[in-house]
Write a protein that holds these residues in place. Structure first.
Motif: not given
Length: 149
Positions: A134-135, A138-139, A104, A97, A107-108, A94, A141-142
Motif C-alpha cells: 500500500y505504501n 501510494m508513494k 487519498g 487517486h 483510498v486510506e 491508487a 502515485k504521489e
C-alpha cells in the motif's frame, strides 16, 4: 431454530451465513434437510456452496479460512481470494487517486477497513506485507502526481 430444535452445540452464524459442527455426518444430513425445509417455507433457499465437509478441511466463514492444528489451536487466516481482491482493488484505487478522480482519504479508508478485517485473524505478516505494498503504491502515485504539476 438450530440450537434449540436440532440440538447443535457447535455452530456459528452471521446474517445469512452459518456453519454447523457435529461428529455424525448422517445427523448433519438430517439437519441440512430440516434447515432446507425451514428456509423454503420462508421463500428462501440455500446456495450451491452448501455442503458437508470434514472439519480437518477447515471452515470458510466471513472472509477467513479457520482450521484446527494438531494441538487443538484454531488458526484463522484471510481467504486467498480476499487477499488477491484487495491487492487488485488497491492498484485500481491508487490509479484513480493518481488520476485525481478520488482523494487519498477514500483510498486510506478503504484500505483501513480491509486491514481492520484482516486483524481479526492470524494475519500479522500478511498485514505487514500489504502495508508495504500500500505504501509503495501510494508513494509512487504521489510522486507521479507531483511530477505532473
Amino acid at each position: 431454530m438450530i440450537k434449540e430444535k436440532l440440538g447443535i452445540k457447535f455452530y456459528g452464524r452471521y446474517m445469512d451465513d452459518f456453519y454447523l459442527i457435529h461428529e455424525d455426518k448422517e445427523y448433519l444430513r438430517y439437519c441440512w434437510k430440516e434447515i432446507e425445509r425451514h428456509v423454503n417455507e420462508l421463500g428462501l433457499s440455500l446456495n450451491a456452496k452448501t455442503n458437508i465437509y470434514p472439519l480437518k478441511n477447515g471452515i470458510d466463514f466471513l472472509g477467513f479460512h479457520s482450521y484446527l492444528t494438531e494441538s487443538g489451536a484454531v488458526i484463522r487466516k484471510v481467504r486467498r481470494r480476499s487477499k488477491n481482491n484487495m491487492k487488485r482493488k488497491l492498484k485500481k484505487l491508487a490509479a484513480l487517486h493518481a488520476a485525481g478522480r478520488i482523494d487519498g482519504k477514500t483510498v486510506e479508508q478503504s484500505y483501513q477497513s480491509w486491514r481492520g478485517h484482516a486483524e481479526k485473524g492470524n494475519s500479522y505478516h500478511l498485514i505487514r506485507r500489504t502495508d508495504h505494498y500500500y505504501n509503495s503504491l501510494m508513494k509512487s502515485k504521489e510522486a507521479a502526481q507531483c511530477q505532473k504539476h
